[in-house]
Design a protein around this motif. Sequence first.
Motif, short mmCIF file in Angstrom:
data_model
loop_
_atom_site.label_atom_id
_atom_site.label_comp_id
_atom_site.label_asym_id
_atom_site.label_seq_id
_atom_site.Cartn_x
_atom_site.Cartn_y
_atom_site.Cartn_z
N ASP A 72 73.21 17.73 28.20
CA ASP A 72 73.90 18.20 29.40
C ASP A 72 74.12 19.72 29.35
O ASP A 72 73.93 20.42 30.34
N ARG A 73 74.50 20.21 28.18
CA ARG A 73 74.73 21.65 28.00
C ARG A 73 73.41 22.41 28.17
O ARG A 73 73.34 23.43 28.87
N THR A 74 72.33 21.89 27.57
CA THR A 74 71.02 22.54 27.68
C THR A 74 70.54 22.54 29.13
O THR A 74 70.00 23.55 29.61
N ILE A 75 70.74 21.43 29.83
CA ILE A 75 70.34 21.35 31.24
C ILE A 75 71.11 22.37 32.06
O ILE A 75 70.53 23.10 32.88
N ALA A 76 72.41 22.44 31.85
CA ALA A 76 73.25 23.39 32.61
C ALA A 76 72.81 24.83 32.33
O ALA A 76 72.69 25.64 33.26
N GLU A 77 72.56 25.16 31.07
CA GLU A 77 72.13 26.51 30.72
C GLU A 77 70.75 26.80 31.32
O GLU A 77 70.52 27.91 31.82
#
Length: 114
Positions: A72-77
């Motif tokens: 989720d963090r990688t997608i958001a970034e």
Amino acid sequence: MAQQAAALQTYNNELVKCIEDLYHSRDEDDRQTRDEEAEKDRVQHDVRVLTEKLSRLNESLAQRYAKRATLDRTIAESEAAYSKILESSQALLSILKQEAGSHSKASESRRKEQ
């Protein structure tokens, strides 16, 4: 006296029968106790197996939740970076169009002057 002997014999027979009944009751109770102990052992084994399985599932879920949070963090970034790329591309395109327009006007002015 014979009557007393007969009564004593009857009492003796009843006493022996009562003692035999107690033995049978004890034997039945022992059998039921063994059955329950065996069932208790099976249930305890099942509880151990299920507890171990629950522990493994909890560990697996914790790893999956951590992986999901990372994704989720990688997608958001990635989405944020992609938005910046789109904004930069739009700004560059706008600048290039302005420059192309300026060059076109300058070229037309030179043609007209010649």
